[in-house]
Enzyme design. Sequence first.
Site, PDB file in Angstrom:
ATOM      1  N   MET A 220       0.869  -1.176   0.000  1.00  0.00           N
ATOM      2  CA  MET A 220       0.000   0.000   0.000  1.00  0.00           C
ATOM      3  C   MET A 220       0.907   1.228   0.000  1.00  0.00           C
ATOM      4  SD  MET A 220      -3.197   0.704   2.577  1.00  0.00           S
ATOM      5  CE  MET A 220      -2.281   0.201   4.019  1.00  0.00           C
TER       6      MET A 220
ATOM      7  N   ARG B  58      -6.982  -1.521   9.401  1.00  0.00           N
ATOM      8  CA  ARG B  58      -7.192  -0.925  10.719  1.00  0.00           C
ATOM      9  C   ARG B  58      -7.657  -1.955  11.740  1.00  0.00           C
ATOM     10  NH1 ARG B  58      -9.495   5.001   8.652  1.00  0.00           N
ATOM     11  NH2 ARG B  58      -7.408   5.890   8.447  1.00  0.00           N
TER      12      ARG B  58
ATOM     13  N   TYR C 182       0.689   3.475  12.718  1.00  0.00           N
ATOM     14  CA  TYR C 182       0.403   3.244  11.299  1.00  0.00           C
ATOM     15  C   TYR C 182      -1.047   2.848  11.052  1.00  0.00           C
ATOM     16  CZ  TYR C 182       1.917  -1.796  11.935  1.00  0.00           C
ATOM     17  OH  TYR C 182       2.098  -3.090  12.320  1.00  0.00           O
ATOM     18  N   GLU C 183      -1.416   2.932   9.783  1.00  0.00           N
ATOM     19  CA  GLU C 183      -2.809   2.742   9.325  1.00  0.00           C
ATOM     20  C   GLU C 183      -3.764   3.752   9.967  1.00  0.00           C
ATOM     21  OE1 GLU C 183      -2.962   1.150   6.807  1.00  0.00           O
ATOM     22  OE2 GLU C 183      -1.100   0.033   7.003  1.00  0.00           O
ATOM     23  N   GLY C 184      -3.297   4.968  10.151  1.00  0.00           N
ATOM     24  CA  GLY C 184      -4.091   6.009  10.791  1.00  0.00           C
ATOM     25  C   GLY C 184      -3.809   6.023  12.270  1.00  0.00           C
TER      26      GLY C 184
END
Length: 566
Positions: free
Chosen positions: A161, A294, A421-423
């Site tokens: 990603m 997430r 990570y991932e928000g």
Amino acid sequence: MAYVAPVEETLFILDHIVPLEEIVATPRFADATRDTVAAVLGEAGRLATDIIAPLNRGADATPARLENGRVRSSPGFAGAMAALAEGGWVGLAASPEHGGAGLPQIVNQSVAEYLSGASLAFQLNPLLSQGQIEALEQHATPQMQALYLPKLISGAWNGTMNLTESQAGSDVGALRTKAEPQGDGTYRITGQKIFITWGDSDINENTCHAVLARLPGAAPGTRGISLFMVPRLIPDADGKPGLANALRVVSLEHKMGIHGSPTCVMSFEGATGWLIGEEGKGMAAMFTMMNNARLAVGVQGVGIAEAALQAATAYAAERVQFGPIIAHADVRRMLATARAEVFAARAICLACAAAIDLARASDDPEAAARAAFLTPIAKAYGTDVGCRVADAAVQVHGGMGYIEETGVAQYLRDVRITPIYEGTNGIQAMDLVGRKLADGGTAAFALIDEVQSGAKSAQEALPALAEAVWQAAESLREATVLMLDAGADDRNAGAVPFLMGFARVLGAHFHLRAALLRPGTNREVLAQIFITRVLPRLSGDLAEARAGVADLQALDDAAFAGVLVA
């Protein structure tokens, strides 16, 4: 003590707390019977315990490295990837149309927890592939699906990603990577991306990059972003890896933890790419990957917490200081609180996975709303618990916890990335009080109603615990009403404590359910520990959530640097 996958604990939750039977009752998942799931989880537990976990320390000591432009993986990872591929574990939840097993996410995420507890650095490889598989299933053309999905599902190829750039982190719309149409259905991709997990691999024969880029004349911000498939090796007419694409790994990041996972700086130098989905709709496709990731990252936190807690418990039983230290009240406090939080975080993550499964199997809008609401809670609470429990594991070990040879310091170093990570967890919380409350609180109040209904059902058997949970849910209801009425800045200032408060109430709910099922056992004692020691923190959470932003804005920026008197 070596890590052992907690298969029986997962099955208890699937049998009684987040019932698998509701998912199996749908036609889509009718084959995921209890016996089938138990067999799958048992085999996954053996894979994690016997094959992957023994590689974890070696991967930390011998990180992935960049050699002549290619990533060389940590010792043993190639064999572990072969075992993962042979067992079909990457495609566990993928569509059978392209070779997946089609099992529900609640099973897939349970397996992901075992792999994370065994080796987070290794588990990141299939995690990103699974996210890309889901994005392609929902957004790619049939031709692209036919080419890439069988390879990704089999584990032969891995997926990545590519969002982040040096100037565009959470502000994705600031990206500069360009995509120029070539007139033949392909695009020329030029730009640089950072923080690309498993951006190159010698344990997969090809690496497939999902890259966000902007077409000429596209709108500014996220509205003008498109998503492209950019493989390291361009597939030939037979779908086999062919010519090298015009991309390269510039460097690998030197990180605090997850050393076995190569985090790449990627340069796309006129690389050939293919559009995924529609022009200008790249964020929609990428969000499919991100939402998948997430929940999976929340599960990573649970996996590390479980592994760290197992290590701490074993050490406490063996370490003698005035007797085994596991007998000391403060050590027992740390271990018991950790065990109670691990159960709560695992149950929340599996409840989120179950809602995803029910939404997909039945097109139920209430299940979809529940899944959406639980996703930021699962991600943030799961990863915070991972950090807290890993930290407690170091503390239980005392001075030896600070020594790398015991292995617990690695858990703390590895898990620390998960709230980022991932928000980041702050972004998860702002999503919760922003987008997820935009329905007027319908999804939130439905969960609160469920908690209070469960508390009423437990009132006769467990009156004190049930009353505490009911009152906590009522306080949360009042705070939710205030959040709905607050301005955006005030909501965001209180977002993180509000999310944590919601997680604590949900955790207490699941503990109460377990205690009601097993009264007079360790289940009831653990519920009492959570409800009397962890749940009371809700009052502080909600007080901070209600405090608003005024005092934070009133503090001059110079004060953060210690300049308190001008």
